[in-house]
Design an enzyme around this catalytic site. Structure first.
Site, PDB file in Angstrom:
ATOM      1  N   ASN A 205       0.856  -1.201   0.000  1.00 34.68           N
ATOM      2  CA  ASN A 205       0.000   0.000   0.000  1.00 34.68           C
ATOM      3  C   ASN A 205       0.892   1.251   0.000  1.00 34.68           C
ATOM      4  OD1 ASN A 205      -1.456   2.259   1.072  1.00 34.68           O
ATOM      5  ND2 ASN A 205      -3.103   0.853   1.619  1.00 34.68           N
TER       6      ASN A 205
ATOM      7  N   ASP B 222      -0.120   4.469  -0.039  1.00 38.94           N
ATOM      8  CA  ASP B 222      -0.806   5.709   0.386  1.00 38.94           C
ATOM      9  C   ASP B 222       0.121   6.678   1.112  1.00 38.94           C
ATOM     10  OD1 ASP B 222      -3.114   4.546  -0.538  1.00 38.94           O
ATOM     11  OD2 ASP B 222      -3.965   4.143   1.437  1.00 38.94           O
ATOM     12  N   HIS B 223       0.988   6.130   1.971  1.00 36.68           N
ATOM     13  CA  HIS B 223       1.742   7.027   2.844  1.00 36.68           C
ATOM     14  C   HIS B 223       2.942   7.682   2.161  1.00 36.68           C
ATOM     15  CE1 HIS B 223      -1.088   6.521   5.929  1.00 36.68           C
ATOM     16  NE2 HIS B 223      -1.006   5.212   5.817  1.00 36.68           N
TER      17      HIS B 223
ATOM     18  N   ARG C 116       3.790  18.831   1.850  1.00 39.24           N
ATOM     19  CA  ARG C 116       4.325  20.061   1.270  1.00 39.24           C
ATOM     20  C   ARG C 116       3.567  20.509   0.021  1.00 39.24           C
ATOM     21  NH1 ARG C 116       9.422  21.823   3.319  1.00 39.24           N
ATOM     22  NH2 ARG C 116       9.199  21.375   5.512  1.00 39.24           N
TER      23      ARG C 116
ATOM     24  N   HIS D 193      -5.649   3.623  -1.624  1.00 40.26           N
ATOM     25  CA  HIS D 193      -6.996   3.970  -1.149  1.00 40.26           C
ATOM     26  C   HIS D 193      -7.278   5.409  -1.569  1.00 40.26           C
ATOM     27  CE1 HIS D 193      -9.814   4.154   2.652  1.00 40.26           C
ATOM     28  NE2 HIS D 193     -10.441   4.486   1.550  1.00 40.26           N
TER      29      HIS D 193
ATOM     30  N   ARG E  43      -9.388   8.149  -0.892  1.00 43.25           N
ATOM     31  CA  ARG E  43     -10.370   8.525   0.131  1.00 43.25           C
ATOM     32  C   ARG E  43     -11.222   9.683  -0.361  1.00 43.25           C
ATOM     33  NH1 ARG E  43      -8.993   6.264   5.529  1.00 43.25           N
ATOM     34  NH2 ARG E  43     -10.753   7.502   6.237  1.00 43.25           N
TER      35      ARG E  43
ATOM     36  N   ARG F  17      -7.001  12.681   1.125  1.00 36.76           N
ATOM     37  CA  ARG F  17      -5.930  13.081   2.052  1.00 36.76           C
ATOM     38  C   ARG F  17      -4.567  12.516   1.641  1.00 36.76           C
ATOM     39  NH1 ARG F  17      -7.666   9.774   7.421  1.00 36.76           N
ATOM     40  NH2 ARG F  17      -9.582  10.882   6.986  1.00 36.76           N
ATOM     41  N   HIS F  18      -4.552  11.431   0.879  1.00 36.09           N
ATOM     42  CA  HIS F  18      -3.241  10.953   0.385  1.00 36.09           C
ATOM     43  C   HIS F  18      -3.298  10.754  -1.140  1.00 36.09           C
ATOM     44  CE1 HIS F  18      -5.280   7.254   1.522  1.00 36.09           C
ATOM     45  NE2 HIS F  18      -4.971   7.359   2.799  1.00 36.09           N
TER      46      HIS F  18
ATOM     47  N   GLU G 110      -8.664   0.460  -3.246  1.00 40.01           N
ATOM     48  CA  GLU G 110      -9.521   0.475  -2.054  1.00 40.01           C
ATOM     49  C   GLU G 110     -10.419   1.712  -2.108  1.00 40.01           C
ATOM     50  OE1 GLU G 110      -6.268  -1.477   1.037  1.00 40.01           O
ATOM     51  OE2 GLU G 110      -6.899   0.597   1.284  1.00 40.01           O
TER      52      GLU G 110
ATOM     53  N   THR H 109      -7.351   6.308  10.206  1.00 43.35           N
ATOM     54  CA  THR H 109      -7.188   5.271   9.191  1.00 43.35           C
ATOM     55  C   THR H 109      -8.487   4.470   9.175  1.00 43.35           C
ATOM     56  OG1 THR H 109      -5.847   3.375   8.503  1.00 43.35           O
ATOM     57  CG2 THR H 109      -6.033   3.736  10.871  1.00 43.35           C
TER      58      THR H 109
ATOM     59  N   GLU I  86     -11.367  -9.551   2.855  1.00 40.12           N
ATOM     60  CA  GLU I  86     -10.131  -9.155   3.546  1.00 40.12           C
ATOM     61  C   GLU I  86     -10.482  -8.934   5.008  1.00 40.12           C
ATOM     62  OE1 GLU I  86      -7.577  -6.155   1.786  1.00 40.12           O
ATOM     63  OE2 GLU I  86      -6.735  -5.661   3.753  1.00 40.12           O
TER      64      GLU I  86
ATOM     65  N   HIS J  32      -3.998  -4.647   7.742  1.00 43.16           N
ATOM     66  CA  HIS J  32      -4.127  -3.465   8.593  1.00 43.16           C
ATOM     67  C   HIS J  32      -3.214  -3.566   9.814  1.00 43.16           C
ATOM     68  CE1 HIS J  32      -5.636   0.148  10.460  1.00 43.16           C
ATOM     69  NE2 HIS J  32      -6.116   0.436   9.276  1.00 43.16           N
ATOM     70  N   GLY J  33      -2.282  -2.630   9.874  1.00 39.25           N
ATOM     71  CA  GLY J  33      -1.426  -2.494  11.052  1.00 39.25           C
ATOM     72  C   GLY J  33      -0.314  -3.518  11.153  1.00 39.25           C
TER      73      GLY J  33
ATOM     74  N   GLY K 214       0.824  -1.416   4.497  1.00 43.39           N
ATOM     75  CA  GLY K 214       1.192  -0.070   4.079  1.00 43.39           C
ATOM     76  C   GLY K 214       2.045   0.673   5.087  1.00 43.39           C
TER      77      GLY K 214
HETATM   78  N1  PXP Z   1      -6.099  -3.213   3.936  1.00 43.88           N
HETATM   79  C1  PXP Z   1      -7.066  -2.265   3.883  1.00 43.88           C
HETATM   80  C2  PXP Z   1      -8.392  -2.633   3.327  1.00 43.88           C
HETATM   81  C3  PXP Z   1      -6.802  -0.948   4.339  1.00 43.88           C
HETATM   82  O1  PXP Z   1      -7.782  -0.023   4.279  1.00 43.88           O
HETATM   83  C4  PXP Z   1      -5.514  -0.645   4.800  1.00 43.88           C
HETATM   84  C5  PXP Z   1      -5.212   0.758   5.239  1.00 43.88           C
HETATM   85  O2  PXP Z   1      -5.360   1.637   4.193  1.00 43.88           O
HETATM   86  C6  PXP Z   1      -4.548  -1.648   4.788  1.00 43.88           C
HETATM   87  C7  PXP Z   1      -4.864  -2.929   4.383  1.00 43.88           C
HETATM   88  C8  PXP Z   1      -3.124  -1.388   5.203  1.00 43.88           C
HETATM   89  O3  PXP Z   1      -3.060  -0.993   6.519  1.00 43.88           O
HETATM   90  P1  PXP Z   1      -1.683  -0.434   7.082  1.00 43.88           P
HETATM   91  O4  PXP Z   1      -1.389   0.816   6.335  1.00 43.88           O
HETATM   92  O5  PXP Z   1      -1.972  -0.215   8.527  1.00 43.88           O
HETATM   93  O6  PXP Z   1      -0.657  -1.507   6.834  1.00 43.88           O
END
Ligand code: PXP
Length: 275
Positions: free
Chosen positions: A19, A21-22, A30, A55, A57, A61-62, A82, A112, A163, A206-207, A243
């Protein structure tokens, strides 16, 4: 690459969806063009990411709309888009034609994606969305907590994949709570068993993190294996989406090495599972 539910045997490692996004979060701090999440996705694909996840959103935001267009134009690796179940997002997905879509809940105020999608509570809407997305060739997964009623609703909605949200497991892991981690693993396992019995392909995310990220102090490690290894070792898992912690790890070791580290962790964990 094909993605049939029977494709993986016990010792095949789950696929890694990276992922990005970050990378966009840092860029947006910036307001310019750097670092570019599309460049990160290209590098991630070269480094062995099996899937590129992002993702879009509602508040952008990202990831932004033009990132999505550029990702589709630049990346041959399957994209996992996503999105919330809104007409705006479904329209964008129909135009973009990603290989995979993961429908997620979305609240503007959340930091998140904090909980799973309530499929039970909006079954007709989610069923319609799954049909719309299947019609443009997207493989759809629904991001839910490991709750039996929600898992059954995923199958009813016609999504081929689920998922499972690993946020509660990850929180227990970050807290060094081995008992909580075990309890969450058992809940995930029960959910995976039910999902498989319904013919769903099973993903998680996630996480998730590596033990190196748990503490900056050398030699200080959590009381369990890494959350990534624990979930990767569940034989039903065919895909992990990671991510925040992976991009965080990349700050220290570089993106290519970070992906290699996560892939190695996943493979090691799966190889250690008795046949
Ligand atoms: N899976 C889904 C469906 C998510 O929404 C996210 C967060 O955007 C992730 C996985 C990844 O989570 P993390 O960034 O905490 O690894």
């Amino acid at each position: 690459m094909t993605f049939s539910a029977t494709h993986l045997t016990t010792h095949d490692a789950p696929l890694l969806g990276v992922n990005i996004d970050h990378v966009a979060t840092v860029r947006n701090a910036r307001g310019g063009r750097f670092p570019d999440p599309v460049a990160a996705a290209i590098l991630a694909a070269e480094a062995g990411a099996d899937i590129i996840t992002f993702h879009l959103r509602e508040d952008r935001r990202h990831i932004r709309d033009d990132d999505v267009v550029r990702l589709k134009a630049s990346i041959a690796t399957p994209l996992n888009f996503e999105a919330a179940v809104t007409d705006e997002m479904l329209d964008i997905i129909e135009r973009t034609r990603p290989e995979h879509v993961c429908l997620v809940p979305e609240r503007r105020q959340e930091i998140t994606t904090e909980g799973g999608l309530d499929v039970v509570g909006q079954l007709p809407r989610v069923t319609d969305a799954c049909a719309r997305l299947a019609a443009v060739g997207a493989r759809v997964s629904l991001f839910i907590g490991a709750d039996p009623a929600q898992i059954e609703a995923v199958a009813q909605a016609g999504a081929p994949c689920v998922e499972l949200h690993t946020g509660a497991l990850a929180n227990a892991w970050w807290a060094g709570d081995a008992t909580g981690v075990q309890a969450e693993l058992q809940r995930l396992q029960a959910g995976l068993k039910l999902a498989q019995s319904l013919g769903l392909r099973t993903h998680a995310g996630h996480g998730l993190s590596l033990n190196e990220s748990w503490s900056a102090t050398p030699g200080v490690a959590p009381p369990t294996a890494s959350s990534t290894a624990l979930v990767a070792a569940l034989p039903a898992i065919t895909e992990l989406h990671i991510g925040h912690a992976l991009i965080g790890h990349a700050l220290f070791v570089g993106l290519k090495q970070a992906i290699a580290d996560y892939k190695a962790e996943i493979v090691r964990a799966r190889r250690a599972v008795p046949a």
